[in-house]
Design an enzyme around this catalytic site. Structure first.
Site, PDB file in Angstrom:
ATOM      1  N   VAL A  12       0.820  -1.208   0.000  1.00  0.00           N
ATOM      2  CA  VAL A  12       0.000   0.000   0.000  1.00  0.00           C
ATOM      3  C   VAL A  12       0.861   1.269   0.000  1.00  0.00           C
ATOM      4  O   VAL A  12       0.663   2.171  -0.810  1.00  0.00           O
ATOM      5  CB  VAL A  12      -0.952  -0.012   1.221  1.00  0.00           C
ATOM      6  CG1 VAL A  12      -1.646   1.332   1.370  1.00  0.00           C
ATOM      7  CG2 VAL A  12      -1.971  -1.117   1.052  1.00  0.00           C
ATOM      8  N   PHE A 154      -8.266   1.401  -0.969  1.00  0.00           N
ATOM      9  CA  PHE A 154      -9.098   0.401  -1.642  1.00  0.00           C
ATOM     10  C   PHE A 154      -8.328  -0.167  -2.832  1.00  0.00           C
ATOM     11  O   PHE A 154      -8.867  -0.310  -3.930  1.00  0.00           O
ATOM     12  CB  PHE A 154     -10.425   1.017  -2.094  1.00  0.00           C
ATOM     13  CG  PHE A 154     -11.232   1.602  -0.951  1.00  0.00           C
ATOM     14  CD1 PHE A 154     -11.881   0.758  -0.054  1.00  0.00           C
ATOM     15  CD2 PHE A 154     -11.328   2.964  -0.772  1.00  0.00           C
ATOM     16  CE1 PHE A 154     -12.618   1.275   1.010  1.00  0.00           C
ATOM     17  CE2 PHE A 154     -12.070   3.506   0.285  1.00  0.00           C
ATOM     18  CZ  PHE A 154     -12.715   2.663   1.174  1.00  0.00           C
ATOM     19  N   LEU A 252     -18.375 -12.185  -7.844  1.00  0.00           N
ATOM     20  CA  LEU A 252     -19.286 -13.327  -7.807  1.00  0.00           C
ATOM     21  C   LEU A 252     -18.637 -14.552  -8.447  1.00  0.00           C
ATOM     22  O   LEU A 252     -19.336 -15.422  -8.952  1.00  0.00           O
ATOM     23  CB  LEU A 252     -20.595 -12.981  -8.530  1.00  0.00           C
ATOM     24  CG  LEU A 252     -21.588 -12.087  -7.775  1.00  0.00           C
ATOM     25  CD1 LEU A 252     -22.828 -11.835  -8.617  1.00  0.00           C
ATOM     26  CD2 LEU A 252     -21.980 -12.698  -6.424  1.00  0.00           C
ATOM     27  N   GLY A 255     -15.154 -20.270  -6.233  1.00  0.00           N
ATOM     28  CA  GLY A 255     -13.853 -20.934  -6.337  1.00  0.00           C
ATOM     29  C   GLY A 255     -13.373 -21.407  -4.978  1.00  0.00           C
ATOM     30  O   GLY A 255     -14.150 -21.948  -4.188  1.00  0.00           O
ATOM     31  N   CYS A 262      -5.710  -8.667   3.175  1.00  0.00           N
ATOM     32  CA  CYS A 262      -6.763  -7.789   3.704  1.00  0.00           C
ATOM     33  C   CYS A 262      -8.022  -8.503   4.163  1.00  0.00           C
ATOM     34  O   CYS A 262      -8.382  -8.434   5.334  1.00  0.00           O
ATOM     35  CB  CYS A 262      -7.111  -6.742   2.654  1.00  0.00           C
ATOM     36  SG  CYS A 262      -5.875  -5.454   2.578  1.00  0.00           S
ATOM     37  N   ARG A 329       0.208 -14.142   1.282  1.00  0.00           N
ATOM     38  CA  ARG A 329      -0.431 -14.067   2.592  1.00  0.00           C
ATOM     39  C   ARG A 329      -1.845 -14.656   2.543  1.00  0.00           C
ATOM     40  O   ARG A 329      -2.655 -14.268   1.735  1.00  0.00           O
ATOM     41  CB  ARG A 329      -0.458 -12.603   3.071  1.00  0.00           C
ATOM     42  CG  ARG A 329       0.915 -12.135   3.522  1.00  0.00           C
ATOM     43  CD  ARG A 329       0.910 -10.690   3.986  1.00  0.00           C
ATOM     44  NE  ARG A 329       0.913  -9.753   2.888  1.00  0.00           N
ATOM     45  CZ  ARG A 329       0.974  -8.422   3.050  1.00  0.00           C
ATOM     46  NH1 ARG A 329       1.018  -7.915   4.255  1.00  0.00           N
ATOM     47  NH2 ARG A 329       0.995  -7.623   1.996  1.00  0.00           N
TER      48      ARG A 329
HETATM   49  C1  UDX Z   1      -1.207  -2.304   4.207  1.00  0.00           C
HETATM   50  C2  UDX Z   1      -1.886  -1.665   5.402  1.00  0.00           C
HETATM   51  O1  UDX Z   1      -1.066  -0.977   6.154  1.00  0.00           O
HETATM   52  C3  UDX Z   1      -2.788  -2.618   6.047  1.00  0.00           C
HETATM   53  O2  UDX Z   1      -3.347  -2.132   7.223  1.00  0.00           O
HETATM   54  C4  UDX Z   1      -3.816  -2.792   5.020  1.00  0.00           C
HETATM   55  O3  UDX Z   1      -4.940  -3.416   5.463  1.00  0.00           O
HETATM   56  C5  UDX Z   1      -3.200  -3.545   3.889  1.00  0.00           C
HETATM   57  O4  UDX Z   1      -2.192  -2.845   3.376  1.00  0.00           O
HETATM   58  P1  UDX Z   1       0.744  -3.716   3.343  1.00  0.00           P
HETATM   59  O5  UDX Z   1       1.169  -2.551   2.514  1.00  0.00           O
HETATM   60  O6  UDX Z   1       0.176  -4.902   2.677  1.00  0.00           O
HETATM   61  O7  UDX Z   1      -0.292  -3.219   4.477  1.00  0.00           O
HETATM   62  O8  UDX Z   1       1.844  -4.102   4.378  1.00  0.00           O
HETATM   63  P2  UDX Z   1       3.281  -4.693   4.138  1.00  0.00           P
HETATM   64  O9  UDX Z   1       3.455  -5.082   2.728  1.00  0.00           O
HETATM   65  O10 UDX Z   1       3.441  -5.666   5.248  1.00  0.00           O
HETATM   66  O11 UDX Z   1       4.207  -3.429   4.396  1.00  0.00           O
HETATM   67  C6  UDX Z   1       4.348  -2.751   5.576  1.00  0.00           C
HETATM   68  C7  UDX Z   1       5.679  -2.015   5.519  1.00  0.00           C
HETATM   69  O12 UDX Z   1       5.783  -1.182   6.652  1.00  0.00           O
HETATM   70  C8  UDX Z   1       6.901  -2.934   5.525  1.00  0.00           C
HETATM   71  O13 UDX Z   1       7.758  -2.593   4.475  1.00  0.00           O
HETATM   72  C9  UDX Z   1       7.538  -2.667   6.888  1.00  0.00           C
HETATM   73  O14 UDX Z   1       8.940  -2.795   6.888  1.00  0.00           O
HETATM   74  C10 UDX Z   1       7.116  -1.238   7.136  1.00  0.00           C
HETATM   75  N1  UDX Z   1       7.130  -0.831   8.544  1.00  0.00           N
HETATM   76  C11 UDX Z   1       6.586  -1.635   9.480  1.00  0.00           C
HETATM   77  C12 UDX Z   1       7.698   0.376   8.907  1.00  0.00           C
HETATM   78  O15 UDX Z   1       8.218   1.100   8.072  1.00  0.00           O
HETATM   79  N2  UDX Z   1       7.665   0.751  10.204  1.00  0.00           N
HETATM   80  C13 UDX Z   1       7.152  -0.047  11.182  1.00  0.00           C
HETATM   81  O16 UDX Z   1       7.169   0.310  12.358  1.00  0.00           O
HETATM   82  C14 UDX Z   1       6.603  -1.281  10.808  1.00  0.00           C
HETATM   83  C1  UDX Z   2      -8.756  -6.168  -1.316  1.00  0.00           C
HETATM   84  C2  UDX Z   2      -9.827  -5.104  -1.631  1.00  0.00           C
HETATM   85  O1  UDX Z   2     -10.552  -5.503  -2.804  1.00  0.00           O
HETATM   86  C3  UDX Z   2      -9.186  -3.743  -1.834  1.00  0.00           C
HETATM   87  O2  UDX Z   2     -10.197  -2.776  -2.004  1.00  0.00           O
HETATM   88  C4  UDX Z   2      -8.306  -3.371  -0.628  1.00  0.00           C
HETATM   89  O3  UDX Z   2      -9.099  -3.092   0.506  1.00  0.00           O
HETATM   90  C5  UDX Z   2      -7.309  -4.483  -0.324  1.00  0.00           C
HETATM   91  O4  UDX Z   2      -8.001  -5.746  -0.192  1.00  0.00           O
HETATM   92  P1  UDX Z   2      -6.995  -7.631  -2.647  1.00  0.00           P
HETATM   93  O5  UDX Z   2      -6.940  -8.425  -1.394  1.00  0.00           O
HETATM   94  O6  UDX Z   2      -5.729  -7.155  -3.251  1.00  0.00           O
HETATM   95  O7  UDX Z   2      -7.917  -6.330  -2.449  1.00  0.00           O
HETATM   96  O8  UDX Z   2      -7.725  -8.501  -3.762  1.00  0.00           O
HETATM   97  P2  UDX Z   2      -9.219  -8.758  -4.242  1.00  0.00           P
HETATM   98  O9  UDX Z   2      -9.248  -8.579  -5.699  1.00  0.00           O
HETATM   99  O10 UDX Z   2     -10.203  -8.024  -3.437  1.00  0.00           O
HETATM  100  O11 UDX Z   2      -9.383 -10.325  -3.945  1.00  0.00           O
HETATM  101  C6  UDX Z   2      -9.373 -10.852  -2.648  1.00  0.00           C
HETATM  102  C7  UDX Z   2      -9.578 -12.344  -2.669  1.00  0.00           C
HETATM  103  O12 UDX Z   2     -10.880 -12.692  -3.099  1.00  0.00           O
HETATM  104  C8  UDX Z   2      -8.617 -13.098  -3.590  1.00  0.00           C
HETATM  105  O13 UDX Z   2      -8.156 -14.260  -2.904  1.00  0.00           O
HETATM  106  C9  UDX Z   2      -9.470 -13.496  -4.772  1.00  0.00           C
HETATM  107  O14 UDX Z   2      -9.038 -14.687  -5.383  1.00  0.00           O
HETATM  108  C10 UDX Z   2     -10.823 -13.689  -4.104  1.00  0.00           C
HETATM  109  N1  UDX Z   2     -11.971 -13.502  -5.026  1.00  0.00           N
HETATM  110  C11 UDX Z   2     -12.205 -12.269  -5.574  1.00  0.00           C
HETATM  111  C12 UDX Z   2     -12.833 -14.552  -5.273  1.00  0.00           C
HETATM  112  O15 UDX Z   2     -12.634 -15.672  -4.782  1.00  0.00           O
HETATM  113  N2  UDX Z   2     -13.907 -14.336  -6.099  1.00  0.00           N
HETATM  114  C13 UDX Z   2     -14.178 -13.123  -6.643  1.00  0.00           C
HETATM  115  O16 UDX Z   2     -15.188 -13.010  -7.365  1.00  0.00           O
HETATM  116  C14 UDX Z   2     -13.279 -12.058  -6.381  1.00  0.00           C
END
Ligand code: UDX
Ligand code: UDX
Length: 432
Positions: A12, A154, A252, A255, A262, A329
């Site tokens: 993110v 999002f 929808l 699978g 998330c 994850r």
């Molecule tokens: C993000 C959001 O923060 C999470 O709450 C949301 O729901 C999903 O997306 P994401 O970007 O997936 O998380 O996290 P991740 O890929 O684990 O990256 C977090 C980064 O923060 C890492 O690079 C980590 O090293 C860094 N970090 C962590 C800091 O810089 N400072 C800290 O204290 C802890």
């Molecule tokens: C999600 C949210 O969509 C995004 O807005 C943000 O909050 C981060 O989390 P992401 O987890 O990257 O995004 O992927 P997404 O496309 O939402 O899919 C999530 C999971 O649902 C995947 O495992 C995907 O395979 C599954 N999925 C999705 C289904 O099984 N069926 C579907 O129709 C759509």
């Protein structure tokens, strides 16, 4: 042009910082991970995200985007401090806020000019107020003009840049309307709908949105399971439902269910918040139960076809939680592989982008170079992630390589009739 500091360069933070730089702002991306930052400074991406590398390089070259591990340097001139650190699930299903706390503490210690603290991490309702409290207490009387805003992300992995640049909406929550409007200005160039609410409402919109999308998927998976018993085809059922504008066609696809960084942690955290405050989140519980069962059902179907799985060789195509990401994850494939191994099966697997991450966590799995190596000697082939490169495989070749012609299509990617004509025993999800 505004000056932004983005704390956390994960999926993110890195996308957000890079896109804001591309919109003309001066952005410093900060992370505590030395290795990640030194790689980024060499132009090496820590994650696979389509289009990201080019956008990063372009903005670094233009002088709008820099990377550092130095909190003080990153925060020194910031008008906006975005918090985008991870919020993983804690032991009880709660969101673990230790990283958000350390970001808030750093802001309190190191910022001396007016700043808007913008929270992008998904955090329990009320965390914005908690962050403001941490900063206030830590300043211990030293004045600092700051406001806290919630700006939930999002962004779907695999299409995160598009989702940033062409959002359905931007949600901003703050008790300080002016601060929210200042953040809104950062998004003005996107010409999208911006909804400004109070802090807690914005935080809840994020959870409610993800929980609703997860519910939609669990709903269609439940329908798929009923279809299997009654001889209907869930794919066409979904098309028929989706044509109703009140329902809509997205999310929808039946699978193996939802995984990723998330949905699993957010649905769990929302249910946890509800229980802690005296509600009974029955629907959320069912949504999670259905999702867990969906993975197990795949193993049950395999057992039905093969008998005991002990000593059987199972090929798994796709490991990442969805296509176009290297993120593993909570990937359905990982749990399926684990369940298969518990029953004594030998597993061989391949993923187009996830092999490096897979090698770090998968024990006793043969990691293959391509789908054909996965098929070699396999008693069954399971499709776990619907990557494009799996759409048009040479199935005649695969048929020749496999020990038994059993295909379990966990994402309804392939044409059952075509595969049956080639001599496969095909099973999908919710298809007759
Ligand atoms: C993000 C959001 O923060 C999470 O709450 C949301 O729901 C999903 O997306 P994401 O970007 O997936 O998380 O996290 P991740 O890929 O684990 O990256 C977090 C980064 O923060 C890492 O690079 C980590 O090293 C860094 N970090 C962590 C800091 O810089 N400072 C800290 O204290 C802890
Ligand atoms: C999600 C949210 O969509 C995004 O807005 C943000 O909050 C981060 O989390 P992401 O987890 O990257 O995004 O992927 P997404 O496309 O939402 O899919 C999530 C999971 O649902 C995947 O495992 C995907 O395979 C599954 N999925 C999705 C289904 O099984 N069926 C579907 O129709 C759509």
């Amino acid at each position: 042009m505004s000056k932004l500091c983005v704390i956390g360069t994960g999926y993110v933070g890195l996308v957000t910082g890079t896109c804001f730089a591309d919109l003309g702002n001066q952005v410093v991306c900060m992370d505590i991970d030395d290795n990640r930052i030194s790689q980024l400074n060499k132009g090496v991406m820590p994650i696979y995200e389509p289009g990201l590398e080019q956008l990063v390089l372009q903005n670094v070259k233009a002088g709008r985007l820099t990377f550092t591990t130095d909190y003080a340097a990153a925060l020194k001139d910031a008008d906006f401090a975005f918090i985008a650190v991870g919020t993983p699930s804690g032991d009880e299903g709660e969101a673990d806020l230790q990283y958000v706390r350390s970001a808030a503490e750093a802001i309190a210690d190191l910022v001396e000019k007016p700043v808007v603290v913008v929270n992008k991490s998904t955090v329990p309702v009320g965390t914005g107020d908690w962050v403001a409290d941490i900063i206030r207490k830590r300043r211990n009387g030293r004045p600092l003009q700051f406001s806290v805003a919630s700006n939930p992300e999002f962004l779907r992995e695999g299409s995160a840049i598009n989702d940033f640049m062409m959002p359905d909406r931007v949600v901003l929550g703050s008790e300080d309307r002016k601060a929210a409007e200042a953040v809104a200005e950062l998004y003005a160039a996107l010409r999208c709908q911006i909804l400004i609410t109070d802090l807690r409402t914005a935080e809840m919109i994020k959870y409610a949105s993800n929980a609703f999308l997860a519910t939609k998927i669990s709903f269609v998976n439940e329908i798929a399971n009923i279809c299997e018993e009654l001889g209907a085809d869930v794919r066409q059922v979904a098309v028929g439902m989706g044509l109703d504008k009140r329902i809509g066609p997205a999310f929808l696809d039946a699978g193996l269910g939802w995984g990723g960084s998330c949905f699993p942690k957010d649905v769990k955290a929302l249910a946890h918040m509800a229980v802690l405050h005296g509600s009974q989140p029955q629907l959320l519980q069912a949504v999670m139960d259905i999702n867990r069962m969906q993975r197990r059902r795949m193993v049950m179907k395999l057992r039905k076809n093969l008998g005991s799985l002990d000593e059987k060789t199972i090929g798994v195509l796709g490991i990442s939680f969805k296509p176009n990401t290297d993120d593993l994850r909570d990937a359905p494939a990982l749990e399926i592989i684990h369940l298969l191994q518990l029953e004594g099966a030998k597993v061989q697997a391949y993923d187009p982008q996830g092999m490096e991450n897979a090698a770090k966590i998968l024990k006793s799995v043969k990691l293959c170079k391509n789908p054909y190596e996965v098929a070699e000697g396999a008693d069954a082939l399971v499709l776990a992630t619907e990557w494009n490169e799996f759409k048009q495989l040479d199935f005649a070749r695969i048929r020749g390589l496999m020990a038994k012609p059993i295909i379990m299509d966990g994402r309804n990617l392939w044409d059952p009739q075509h595969l049956r004509e080639l001599g496969f025993d095909y099973t999908g999800v919710g298809r007759p």
